[in-house]
Design a protein around this motif. Structure first.
Motif, PDB file in Angstrom:
ATOM      1  N   TYR A  16       0.781  -1.232   0.000  1.00 57.77           N
ATOM      2  CA  TYR A  16       0.000   0.000   0.000  1.00 57.77           C
ATOM      3  C   TYR A  16       0.813   1.283   0.000  1.00 57.77           C
ATOM      4  N   PHE A  17       2.091   1.207   0.332  1.00 59.69           N
ATOM      5  CA  PHE A  17       2.874   2.438   0.430  1.00 59.69           C
ATOM      6  C   PHE A  17       4.241   2.291  -0.239  1.00 59.69           C
ATOM      7  N   PRO A  18       4.252   2.186  -1.564  1.00 61.28           N
ATOM      8  CA  PRO A  18       5.541   2.047  -2.252  1.00 61.28           C
ATOM      9  C   PRO A  18       6.362   3.331  -2.136  1.00 61.28           C
ATOM     10  N   LYS A  19       7.659   3.172  -1.891  1.00 59.92           N
ATOM     11  CA  LYS A  19       8.534   4.348  -1.797  1.00 59.92           C
ATOM     12  C   LYS A  19       8.968   4.807  -3.187  1.00 59.92           C
ATOM     13  N   ASN A  20       9.075   3.871  -4.106  1.00 62.25           N
ATOM     14  CA  ASN A  20       9.518   4.160  -5.472  1.00 62.25           C
ATOM     15  C   ASN A  20       8.686   3.332  -6.439  1.00 62.25           C
ATOM     16  N   ILE A  21       8.917   3.542  -7.720  1.00 60.98           N
ATOM     17  CA  ILE A  21       8.301   2.664  -8.725  1.00 60.98           C
ATOM     18  C   ILE A  21       8.852   1.268  -8.493  1.00 60.98           C
ATOM     19  N   LYS A  22       7.959   0.275  -8.523  1.00 66.44           N
ATOM     20  CA  LYS A  22       8.441  -1.092  -8.370  1.00 66.44           C
ATOM     21  C   LYS A  22       7.510  -2.063  -9.066  1.00 66.44           C
ATOM     22  N   VAL A  23       8.069  -3.225  -9.362  1.00 66.23           N
ATOM     23  CA  VAL A  23       7.309  -4.342  -9.912  1.00 66.23           C
ATOM     24  C   VAL A  23       7.068  -5.296  -8.757  1.00 66.23           C
ATOM     25  N   LEU A  24       5.817  -5.712  -8.595  1.00 64.37           N
ATOM     26  CA  LEU A  24       5.523  -6.676  -7.549  1.00 64.37           C
ATOM     27  C   LEU A  24       4.332  -7.529  -7.947  1.00 64.37           C
ATOM     28  N   GLU A  25       4.246  -8.689  -7.309  1.00 61.86           N
ATOM     29  CA  GLU A  25       3.113  -9.580  -7.549  1.00 61.86           C
ATOM     30  C   GLU A  25       2.105  -9.373  -6.429  1.00 61.86           C
ATOM     31  N   ILE A  26       0.878  -8.992  -6.810  1.00 63.05           N
ATOM     32  CA  ILE A  26      -0.186  -8.759  -5.850  1.00 63.05           C
ATOM     33  C   ILE A  26      -0.875 -10.104  -5.576  1.00 63.05           C
ATOM     34  N   PRO A  27      -0.967 -10.506  -4.311  1.00 61.99           N
ATOM     35  CA  PRO A  27      -1.625 -11.788  -4.009  1.00 61.99           C
ATOM     36  C   PRO A  27      -3.137 -11.681  -4.173  1.00 61.99           C
ATOM     37  N   ALA A 137     -24.054  -5.121  -5.511  1.00 63.39           N
ATOM     38  CA  ALA A 137     -22.730  -5.314  -4.921  1.00 63.39           C
ATOM     39  C   ALA A 137     -22.304  -6.770  -5.034  1.00 63.39           C
ATOM     40  N   ILE A 138     -21.015  -6.964  -5.140  1.00 61.65           N
ATOM     41  CA  ILE A 138     -20.424  -8.295  -5.282  1.00 61.65           C
ATOM     42  C   ILE A 138     -19.331  -8.452  -4.233  1.00 61.65           C
ATOM     43  N   PHE A 139     -19.211  -9.657  -3.704  1.00 59.25           N
ATOM     44  CA  PHE A 139     -18.064 -10.036  -2.881  1.00 59.25           C
ATOM     45  C   PHE A 139     -17.297 -11.066  -3.680  1.00 59.25           C
ATOM     46  N   THR A 140     -16.024 -10.797  -3.940  1.00 59.63           N
ATOM     47  CA  THR A 140     -15.254 -11.708  -4.771  1.00 59.63           C
ATOM     48  C   THR A 140     -13.767 -11.615  -4.442  1.00 59.63           C
ATOM     49  N   THR A 141     -13.029 -12.597  -4.936  1.00 62.46           N
ATOM     50  CA  THR A 141     -11.575 -12.594  -4.823  1.00 62.46           C
ATOM     51  C   THR A 141     -11.000 -12.137  -6.154  1.00 62.46           C
ATOM     52  N   ILE A 142     -10.049 -11.221  -6.084  1.00 62.83           N
ATOM     53  CA  ILE A 142      -9.380 -10.732  -7.283  1.00 62.83           C
ATOM     54  C   ILE A 142      -7.914 -11.119  -7.202  1.00 62.83           C
ATOM     55  N   THR A 143      -7.415 -11.722  -8.276  1.00 65.31           N
ATOM     56  CA  THR A 143      -6.001 -12.057  -8.388  1.00 65.31           C
ATOM     57  C   THR A 143      -5.404 -11.124  -9.430  1.00 65.31           C
ATOM     58  N   GLU A 144      -4.732 -10.121  -8.966  1.00 61.14           N
ATOM     59  CA  GLU A 144      -4.173  -9.084  -9.842  1.00 61.14           C
ATOM     60  C   GLU A 144      -2.942  -9.583 -10.581  1.00 61.14           C
ATOM     61  N   GLY A 145      -2.047 -10.280  -9.884  1.00 64.69           N
ATOM     62  CA  GLY A 145      -0.813 -10.754 -10.505  1.00 64.69           C
ATOM     63  C   GLY A 145       0.274  -9.696 -10.480  1.00 64.69           C
ATOM     64  N   TRP A 146       1.094  -9.676 -11.522  1.00 66.87           N
ATOM     65  CA  TRP A 146       2.240  -8.763 -11.582  1.00 66.87           C
ATOM     66  C   TRP A 146       1.807  -7.372 -12.025  1.00 66.87           C
ATOM     67  N   VAL A 147       2.330  -6.372 -11.336  1.00 61.15           N
ATOM     68  CA  VAL A 147       1.982  -4.980 -11.623  1.00 61.15           C
ATOM     69  C   VAL A 147       3.210  -4.084 -11.489  1.00 61.15           C
ATOM     70  N   ILE A 148       3.082  -2.903 -12.068  1.00 55.07           N
ATOM     71  CA  ILE A 148       4.010  -1.796 -11.799  1.00 55.07           C
ATOM     72  C   ILE A 148       3.253  -0.881 -10.850  1.00 55.07           C
ATOM     73  N   GLN A 149       3.893  -0.497  -9.770  1.00 61.28           N
ATOM     74  CA  GLN A 149       3.204   0.301  -8.765  1.00 61.28           C
ATOM     75  C   GLN A 149       4.017   1.542  -8.430  1.00 61.28           C
ATOM     76  N   MET A 150       3.288   2.631  -8.195  1.00 61.76           N
ATOM     77  CA  MET A 150       3.933   3.892  -7.837  1.00 61.76           C
ATOM     78  C   MET A 150       2.952   4.745  -7.056  1.00 61.76           C
ATOM     79  N   MET A 151       3.457   5.486  -6.106  1.00 64.70           N
ATOM     80  CA  MET A 151       2.619   6.415  -5.341  1.00 64.70           C
ATOM     81  C   MET A 151       2.475   7.710  -6.146  1.00 64.70           C
ATOM     82  N   HIS A 152       1.233   8.168  -6.288  1.00 67.83           N
ATOM     83  CA  HIS A 152       0.961   9.450  -6.941  1.00 67.83           C
ATOM     84  C   HIS A 152       0.544  10.450  -5.873  1.00 67.83           C
ATOM     85  N   TYR A 153       1.190  11.583  -5.864  1.00 73.53           N
ATOM     86  CA  TYR A 153       0.816  12.659  -4.954  1.00 73.53           C
ATOM     87  C   TYR A 153       0.251  13.795  -5.789  1.00 73.53           C
TER      88      TYR A 153
END
Length: 192
Positions: A16-27, A137-153
């Motif tokens: 939830y709080f990336p310090k820099n741009i990074k690639v990560l796998e979201i569970p 409304a729906i309750f579901t599981t989402i598998t995002e997988g690999w992403v590029i993530q960055m904090m936008h201010y």
């Protein structure tokens, strides 16, 4: 001995709080979600947010009264998230027309929540605060997988700079974007 409260800001800091741009796998993660379209400055958008919070807080309060939920921990409600795209007519715009947005707004739920608990909370919310959106409304599981993530201010108007930085990162690292959707996580009111 009291159990520690689940604070997403601590337990999932790297997600939830990336310090820099990074690639990560979201569970895989569980969410209440609602779909919408159009300008996020509209009353319709606000109704979607209100109903997602109704569901999330109904579940949280319902669980505080229960003693039969395995692995239960009191928790801080997770932040609002949104997956954004444009409808087909909006893909070739030269200037942004927010009425062309399509989106899924969602709030993550803790891993110990079962489908049965979520459905129970949905029914309780419908009784306590009836609204037509609660039926959608729906309750579901989402598998995002690999992403590029960055904090936008900053404001939405300056998002293009953040998108360009991520595009440059992809180009510099031999990565290819596979779709035009993007996901946002809001730590404050997205309407502001």
């Amino acid at each position: 001995m009291t159990k520690k409260k689940l604070e997403y800001r601590e337990a999932y800091k790297s997600l939830y709080f990336p310090k820099n741009i990074k690639v990560l796998e979201i569970p895989p993660m569980q969410f209440f979600l609602l779909d919408g379209k159009g300008d996020p400055n509209s009353d319709a958008f606000n109704e979607i947010l209100n109903n997602l919070y109704t569901l999330s807080y109904t579940l949280k309060m319902m669980l505080k009264k229960r003693k039969d939920v395995p692995d239960y921990l009191d928790y801080t409600v997770f932040p609002l998230e949104g997956v954004w795209d444009l409808d087909k007519s909006g893909r070739n715009m030269t200037t942004l027309d927010k009425s062309k947005f399509i989106y899924t707004m969602m709030i993550r739920q803790p891993d110990f929540i079962t489908k049965e608990l979520a459905m129970e909370a949905m029914e309780l919310a419908k009784k306590k605060k009836p609204h037509p959106l609660l039926e959608k409304a729906i309750f579901t599981t989402i598998t995002e997988g690999w992403v590029i993530q960055m904090m936008h201010y900053g404001s939405y108007d300056s998002e293009e700079v953040t998108f360009q930085m991520m595009a440059d990162y992809c180009a510099d690292n031999g990565l290819k974007r596979v779709g035009m959707k993007h996901r946002e996580i809001y730590y404050s009111d997205p309407r502001k």
